[in-house]
Motif scaffolding. Sequence first.
Motif, PDB file in Angstrom:
ATOM      1  N   GLN A 181       0.837  -1.197   0.000  1.00 39.84           N
ATOM      2  CA  GLN A 181       0.000   0.000   0.000  1.00 39.84           C
ATOM      3  C   GLN A 181       0.871   1.245   0.000  1.00 39.84           C
ATOM      4  OE1 GLN A 181      -3.570   0.218   0.168  1.00 39.84           O
ATOM      5  NE2 GLN A 181      -3.111   2.358  -0.272  1.00 39.84           N
ATOM      6  N   ALA A 182       0.617   2.151  -0.942  1.00 44.65           N
ATOM      7  CA  ALA A 182       1.419   3.370  -1.041  1.00 44.65           C
ATOM      8  C   ALA A 182       1.174   4.270   0.162  1.00 44.65           C
ATOM      9  CB  ALA A 182       1.085   4.115  -2.330  1.00 44.65           C
ATOM     10  N   ILE A 183       2.218   4.966   0.589  1.00 46.54           N
ATOM     11  CA  ILE A 183       2.085   5.985   1.639  1.00 46.54           C
ATOM     12  C   ILE A 183       2.714   7.273   1.120  1.00 46.54           C
ATOM     13  CG2 ILE A 183       2.204   4.255   3.474  1.00 46.54           C
ATOM     14  CD1 ILE A 183       5.071   5.294   4.079  1.00 46.54           C
ATOM     15  N   GLY A 184       2.383   8.379   1.782  1.00 41.01           N
ATOM     16  CA  GLY A 184       3.018   9.653   1.468  1.00 41.01           C
ATOM     17  C   GLY A 184       2.688  10.200   0.099  1.00 41.01           C
ATOM     18  N   GLU A 185       1.498   9.894  -0.413  1.00 39.24           N
ATOM     19  CA  GLU A 185       1.150  10.407  -1.739  1.00 39.24           C
ATOM     20  C   GLU A 185       0.960  11.919  -1.739  1.00 39.24           C
ATOM     21  OE1 GLU A 185      -0.853   6.722  -4.039  1.00 39.24           O
ATOM     22  OE2 GLU A 185      -2.150   7.650  -2.535  1.00 39.24           O
ATOM     23  N   ASP A 186       0.782  12.497  -0.550  1.00 37.34           N
ATOM     24  CA  ASP A 186       0.692  13.961  -0.426  1.00 37.34           C
ATOM     25  C   ASP A 186       1.992  14.565   0.090  1.00 37.34           C
ATOM     26  OD1 ASP A 186       0.607  12.848   2.109  1.00 37.34           O
ATOM     27  OD2 ASP A 186      -0.672  14.436   2.928  1.00 37.34           O
ATOM     28  N   ALA A 187       3.043  13.758   0.211  1.00 39.67           N
ATOM     29  CA  ALA A 187       4.258  14.177   0.915  1.00 39.67           C
ATOM     30  C   ALA A 187       5.011  15.266   0.153  1.00 39.67           C
ATOM     31  CB  ALA A 187       5.168  12.980   1.142  1.00 39.67           C
ATOM     32  N   VAL A 188       5.575  16.195   0.909  1.00 37.41           N
ATOM     33  CA  VAL A 188       6.421  17.260   0.361  1.00 37.41           C
ATOM     34  C   VAL A 188       7.581  17.479   1.325  1.00 37.41           C
ATOM     35  CG1 VAL A 188       4.536  18.418  -0.853  1.00 37.41           C
ATOM     36  CG2 VAL A 188       5.068  19.060   1.515  1.00 37.41           C
ATOM     37  N   LEU A 189       8.606  18.145   0.829  1.00 38.95           N
ATOM     38  CA  LEU A 189       9.710  18.577   1.675  1.00 38.95           C
ATOM     39  C   LEU A 189       9.445  19.986   2.172  1.00 38.95           C
ATOM     40  CD1 LEU A 189      12.900  17.328  -0.229  1.00 38.95           C
ATOM     41  CD2 LEU A 189      12.090  16.568   2.017  1.00 38.95           C
ATOM     42  N   ALA A 190       9.549  20.182   3.470  1.00 42.78           N
ATOM     43  CA  ALA A 190       9.358  21.512   4.039  1.00 42.78           C
ATOM     44  C   ALA A 190      10.499  22.429   3.587  1.00 42.78           C
ATOM     45  CB  ALA A 190       9.308  21.434   5.559  1.00 42.78           C
ATOM     46  N   GLU A 214       4.122   0.571   2.182  1.00 42.72           N
ATOM     47  CA  GLU A 214       5.431   1.143   1.932  1.00 42.72           C
ATOM     48  C   GLU A 214       5.999   1.639   3.254  1.00 42.72           C
ATOM     49  OE1 GLU A 214       4.988   2.669  -2.690  1.00 42.72           O
ATOM     50  OE2 GLU A 214       4.787   4.122  -1.056  1.00 42.72           O
ATOM     51  N   ASP A 215       7.306   1.948   3.251  1.00 45.65           N
ATOM     52  CA  ASP A 215       7.972   2.281   4.501  1.00 45.65           C
ATOM     53  C   ASP A 215       8.694   3.612   4.400  1.00 45.65           C
ATOM     54  OD1 ASP A 215      10.615   1.740   3.303  1.00 45.65           O
ATOM     55  OD2 ASP A 215       9.972  -0.348   3.326  1.00 45.65           O
ATOM     56  N   LEU A 216       9.502   3.897   5.400  1.00 44.89           N
ATOM     57  CA  LEU A 216      10.233   5.157   5.474  1.00 44.89           C
ATOM     58  C   LEU A 216      11.111   5.384   4.244  1.00 44.89           C
ATOM     59  CD1 LEU A 216      11.205   7.638   7.114  1.00 44.89           C
ATOM     60  CD2 LEU A 216      12.886   6.119   8.196  1.00 44.89           C
ATOM     61  N   LEU A 217      11.733   4.323   3.733  1.00 46.14           N
ATOM     62  CA  LEU A 217      12.596   4.466   2.572  1.00 46.14           C
ATOM     63  C   LEU A 217      11.802   4.894   1.349  1.00 46.14           C
ATOM     64  CD1 LEU A 217      14.170   2.623   4.621  1.00 46.14           C
ATOM     65  CD2 LEU A 217      15.255   1.582   2.641  1.00 46.14           C
ATOM     66  N   ASP A 218      10.616   4.296   1.158  1.00 42.53           N
ATOM     67  CA  ASP A 218       9.757   4.685   0.044  1.00 42.53           C
ATOM     68  C   ASP A 218       9.332   6.142   0.164  1.00 42.53           C
ATOM     69  OD1 ASP A 218       9.347   1.997  -1.310  1.00 42.53           O
ATOM     70  OD2 ASP A 218       8.598   1.533   0.690  1.00 42.53           O
ATOM     71  N   LEU A 219       9.011   6.542   1.392  1.00 39.53           N
ATOM     72  CA  LEU A 219       8.572   7.926   1.615  1.00 39.53           C
ATOM     73  C   LEU A 219       9.688   8.911   1.254  1.00 39.53           C
ATOM     74  CD1 LEU A 219       6.396   9.876   2.723  1.00 39.53           C
ATOM     75  CD2 LEU A 219       7.462   9.594   4.980  1.00 39.53           C
ATOM     76  N   ALA A 220      10.908   8.627   1.722  1.00 39.23           N
ATOM     77  CA  ALA A 220      12.034   9.515   1.421  1.00 39.23           C
ATOM     78  C   ALA A 220      12.292   9.578  -0.078  1.00 39.23           C
ATOM     79  CB  ALA A 220      13.275   9.040   2.168  1.00 39.23           C
ATOM     80  N   GLN A 221      12.176   8.435  -0.729  1.00 42.32           N
ATOM     81  CA  GLN A 221      12.398   8.419  -2.175  1.00 42.32           C
ATOM     82  C   GLN A 221      11.284   9.161  -2.908  1.00 42.32           C
ATOM     83  OE1 GLN A 221      14.823   5.245  -4.393  1.00 42.32           O
ATOM     84  NE2 GLN A 221      12.761   4.423  -4.349  1.00 42.32           N
ATOM     85  N   ARG A 222      10.064   9.057  -2.397  1.00 41.24           N
ATOM     86  CA  ARG A 222       8.931   9.708  -3.062  1.00 41.24           C
ATOM     87  C   ARG A 222       9.058  11.231  -3.067  1.00 41.24           C
ATOM     88  NH1 ARG A 222       4.660   6.558  -1.841  1.00 41.24           N
ATOM     89  NH2 ARG A 222       4.820   5.789  -3.967  1.00 41.24           N
ATOM     90  N   VAL A 223       9.641  11.811  -2.015  1.00 42.42           N
ATOM     91  CA  VAL A 223       9.776  13.270  -1.971  1.00 42.42           C
ATOM     92  C   VAL A 223      11.038  13.750  -2.665  1.00 42.42           C
ATOM     93  CG1 VAL A 223       8.395  13.504   0.123  1.00 42.42           C
ATOM     94  CG2 VAL A 223      10.884  13.212   0.308  1.00 42.42           C
ATOM     95  N   GLY A 224      11.770  12.844  -3.298  1.00 43.19           N
ATOM     96  CA  GLY A 224      12.908  13.252  -4.108  1.00 43.19           C
ATOM     97  C   GLY A 224      14.254  13.165  -3.443  1.00 43.19           C
TER      98      GLY A 224
END
Length: 548
Positions: free
Chosen positions: A218-227, A306-316
């Motif tokens: 399951q995907a996570i952080g689909e709304d994720a951005v870098l502050a 998905e996990d922390l690594l996926d989240l970090a990769q998703r935000v670039g």
Amino acid sequence: MQGSPQRPAQGWNPVTLALLASLWLASVANWPLWRALLALPENGNSHGLLFAGSFAAMVGALTFMLLSLAAWRRTIKPITALFLLPAAAGAHFMGTYGVVIDPTMMTNVVQTNLTETRDLLSMRLFASIGVIGLLPLAWLWRLPVQRLAFGSQLGRNLAAMGIGLLVLGALMFATFADLSATMRNHKSVRYLINPLNSFYALGSLAHRANASPNRPPQAIGEDAVLAPRPPASRPPLFVLVVGETARANHFSLNGYGRPTNPELEALGVVSFSDVTSCGTNTAASLPCMFTHLGRDAHEARQRDHEDLLDLAQRVGLAVLWIDNQSGCKGLCDRVPTIRASEGAPPALCTDGECLDEALLHDLDARLATLPAERRARGVLLIMHQMGSHGPAYWRRSPPDLKPFQPECETNVLQQCGREALVNTYDNSIAYTDHVLALTIGWLQRQQPRYDPTLLYISDHGESLGENGLYLHGMPYAVAPREQTHVPMVVWMPRQTQLQAGPRLDCLATQRDRPLSHDHLFHTVAGALGIRAAEYRAELDAFAPCRAP
């Protein structure tokens, strides 16, 4: 033993062989169970002995029922072998290290690599397999077996199963009060019933594998951005070192009486003293550490996420996992991954196993393989240590970095005195201290380009003979504190603290705050400036000390 026992010319009936095998398995192969049962305070009298005898008869009856299913001329011997050999190995590991065999431990078994297997081999293991498994199997294999008509043999098998069921039911009824109290108050006892514990654990793993559809997490952080970062800041470089089998109460940073952390103490780190793992072994802890769900929700999940690594990769961000262990348990399957042994100097690697300094080998070049546009946003670098992995603790530190002597140089830990065993384990902790100090030195050299941070946290702890337990992997509900109390250490330079990072002097006032692996996802995400629906500030260990 001269020749085969005297029997009629037609041979032994398979049911008789099933009965003899059941008696052997219930008695000799289950010696760790009887040792544990008789050691319980409530069984230290004649009533306890009677209950233990009844329990042994129940184990024998249940095993006899199962073997009766295979009580046919062509199947009784190979099926009995499938009982005897796992039972012999299980008796060794349960009796030697005080572990139990449950689904989580079986996960560790099936994921064990060759070097870990080598560390577990010993003459004591071979003796157990020989005496408990191979000798009775060799005796059994020489016996002639009766050939009966299908209907006649089926009748005997069904009668045997009925007798076994009757004996089992009668004993359970007669000892119900003692049995229910033992199963309720000492849950680990059920995972000592050998080899039925192994069969149950394997069946549980197979059920889980078949129950979970083979689909992407399951995907996570689909709304994720870098502050946004302050104008003068540099990209974050966050090094997360995942320790292995390290006990918090053997870190001098946490008040341990021996100098196991001299280099870290000189570097001004903050050590959190009350951190609890979400598992007692790598297979359970590692996926749980990196999820946003927390331990309870992770255990109850119906689908992988998905996990922390996926989240970090998703935000670039650039993500790299460097492994010096038996793998990442699926966590790093979707991010760049390097084995620590790749290109490492021979001095750091022996017999297919590397010291943890190999994690740092040619690190600048390894980092340079990541896309430049991602590195410009920030880097999450995970180093998965060999750490203090047992039972071969003496292999975890180089010869010139062993401050505590004498050492225990065997994997049969009961053969070592308490002092030597603790010395060997503490040498592995002192070497981790050295490797972390080297990592901090490397991070200090990255300051012209990055705002660096190091966070070290172990996946679980370790038993060193307390209450007869060694290693780890006890069921979480009954695991001792030694297996769940883990170290967590943070370092960051003033440069990082000034650029929206937490203040270390403030974190030092929070060092005794109760934390757990549930906090890791949110702490790292917060430090990297990731904002997503999954992020929870109350689980960010740095949040109370972060500048507004």
